[in-house]
Design an enzyme around this catalytic site. Structure first.
Site, PDB file in Angstrom:
ATOM      1  N   ASP A 210       0.577  -1.605  -0.256  1.00 31.41           N
ATOM      2  CA  ASP A 210      -0.329  -0.038  -0.480  1.00 31.41           C
ATOM      3  C   ASP A 210       0.997   1.352   0.124  1.00 31.41           C
ATOM      4  OD1 ASP A 210      -2.515  -0.602  -0.845  1.00 31.41           O
ATOM      5  OD2 ASP A 210      -3.254  -1.187   1.697  1.00 31.41           O
ATOM      6  N   LYS A 213      -0.511   4.713  -1.017  1.00 27.69           N
ATOM      7  CA  LYS A 213      -1.449   5.338  -0.749  1.00 27.69           C
ATOM      8  C   LYS A 213      -0.516   6.555   0.334  1.00 27.69           C
ATOM      9  CE  LYS A 213      -4.277   2.328   0.956  1.00 27.69           C
ATOM     10  NZ  LYS A 213      -5.297   1.454   2.220  1.00 27.69           N
ATOM     11  N   HIS A 238      -3.758   4.450  -5.915  1.00 27.39           N
ATOM     12  CA  HIS A 238      -3.024   3.870  -5.097  1.00 27.39           C
ATOM     13  C   HIS A 238      -1.794   2.982  -5.562  1.00 27.39           C
ATOM     14  CE1 HIS A 238      -5.520   0.595  -2.641  1.00 27.39           C
ATOM     15  NE2 HIS A 238      -4.192   0.432  -2.651  1.00 27.39           N
ATOM     16  N   ASP A 291      -3.705 -10.803   1.922  1.00 30.03           N
ATOM     17  CA  ASP A 291      -4.532  -9.430   2.897  1.00 30.03           C
ATOM     18  C   ASP A 291      -5.652  -9.113   3.367  1.00 30.03           C
ATOM     19  OD1 ASP A 291      -3.809  -6.277   3.183  1.00 30.03           O
ATOM     20  OD2 ASP A 291      -4.484  -5.754   0.957  1.00 30.03           O
TER      21      ASP A 291
HETATM   22 FE   LIG Z   1      -3.971  -1.543  -1.461  1.00 29.19          FE
HETATM   23 FE   LIG Z   2      -3.698  -4.363   3.128  1.00 37.37          FE
END
Ligand SMILES: [Fe+2]
Ligand SMILES: [Fe+2]
Length: 349
Positions: A210, A213, A238, A291
């Site tokens: 991530d 982000k 992202h 995830d």
């Molecule tokens: Fe993600």
């Molecule tokens: Fe994640």
């Protein structure tokens, strides 16, 4: 340190003549009257130069020369020969003798030749030592470079971990989501037969998934309520932002590909490219599942962690739509205890 000369001749007079003349020149002389005696002496004293007659009773100077070259190629050898024996003298040079002198000889000529040969031998030895020390230096430096590379890669890893911790903290993640999914991804990846460089890329990709982000504002990222259309569009960028950041860095190109596809879904309804099935990199298909696993088994501001069995049931429901069926089956075959070891915590009953 004085140099040692071994004089081999079956005529005592010649031995005496040579050794007394050479000792005047500060050489240390040893004498032998035949080849066997010479070889015995060679085993007990360090000899720099051998002066040997060719024609002797018993074994000849040629035999001695052959043996000498087997014992130590760097010993200098000067042969002494009768005028009538030029062919043998040349053969000796061919066999590795450094020079020859014909009888009868003038003693000054012998001394001069000995000095030259000693000089030449010193240079050869120095060159050898220099080469050996060069090789040693190269080896030493290679080891140093290797160490530095190792240290560097550790430093890279710690930098990445620190960066990711900062990202996790920004999202108010409990514990370290990124490190847990990295461990989960490795567990599931190994089960899928991912190994070596690919496994390392999977791990790094999971850790950094991530990172894109970083470019999303707090207003959107930390918004307590649901996102509106525009905010969603922003949020969904992202994976591409992450890809753009990492694909510029050589050792993170592999992870960058995984990150670009970490929100694709097996049935083609994901983003950003709506890839389907095998079009999605294997590492991304593995990652998506773990995830979700971690998201569901972690506390969120608006809900508590789901029990392990509930999470497993949810994932099975999404088999074939969000997740690769084969990977889903493998996931269910891994005992809960192994997931808990990866998480470093007990997962809820
Ligand atoms: Fe993600
Ligand atoms: Fe994640």
């Amino acid at each position: 340190m004085s140099k040692h000369i071994l004089i081999v001749d079956d005529e005592e007079m010649i031995r005496e003549l040579l050794s007394s003349a050479l000792e005047m020149e500060a050489y240390e002389c040893h004498t032998a009257s035949n080849v066997d005696e010479a070889l015995t002496l060679l085993g007990t004293i360090p000899v720099d130069l051998v002066i040997s007659d060719i024609m002797m009773r018993g074994r000849s100077g040629v035999d001695l020369l052959r043996e000498l070259k087997l014992i130590d190629k760097d010993i200098a050898v000067l042969m002494i020969t009768g005028l009538s024996d030029m062919n043998t003298a040349l053969e000796c040079v061919h066999l590795g003798a450094d020079d020859y002198i014909t009888k009868p000889f003038g003693i000054n000529r012998v001394i001069l030749t000995v000095k030259n040969l000693m000089e030449r031998r010193s240079l050869t030895l120095e060159k050898k030592q220099y080469q050996a020390s060069l090789e040693f230096k190269v080896q030493e430096q290679t080891a140093q470079i290797r160490n530095t590379m190792n240290e560097l890669s550790h430093a890279y890893d710690s930098t990445l971990t620190a960066l990711v911790k900062a990202l996790d903290a920004r999202e108010k993640e409990v514990g370290s989501h990124s490190e847990r999914v990295m461990n989960y991804a490795v567990l599931l990846g190994e089960k899928m037969g991912v190994a070596g460089k690919e496994l390392q890329e999977l791990a790094k990709g999971a850790l950094l998934h991530d990172i894109g982000k970083i470019g999303i504002s707090d207003n959107i990222l930390l918004k307590p309520g649901p996102l509106d259309e525009r905010e969603w569009l922003e949020m969904r960028r992202h994976p591409e932002v992450g890809y753009a950041i990492l694909s510029e860095i050589d050792f993170l190109k592999g992870p960058a590909d995984m990150i670009l596809s970490h929100h694709e879904r097996f049935d083609g309804s994901g983003y950003p490219k709506r890839l389907k099935g095998d079009q999605i990199p294997l590492s991304s298909r593995i990652f998506t599942l773990v995830d979700t696993l971690d998201a569901m088994t972690s506390d969120r501001p608006y809900r508590n962690a789901l029990p392990f069995a509930r999470m497993t049931a949810e994932i099975i429901t999404c088999k074939g739509s969000q997740f690769d069926p084969e990977i889903t089956d493998l996931f269910t075959s891994i005992p809960r205890q192994l997931w808990e070891e990866c998480a470093g915590k007990r997962l809820m009953d």
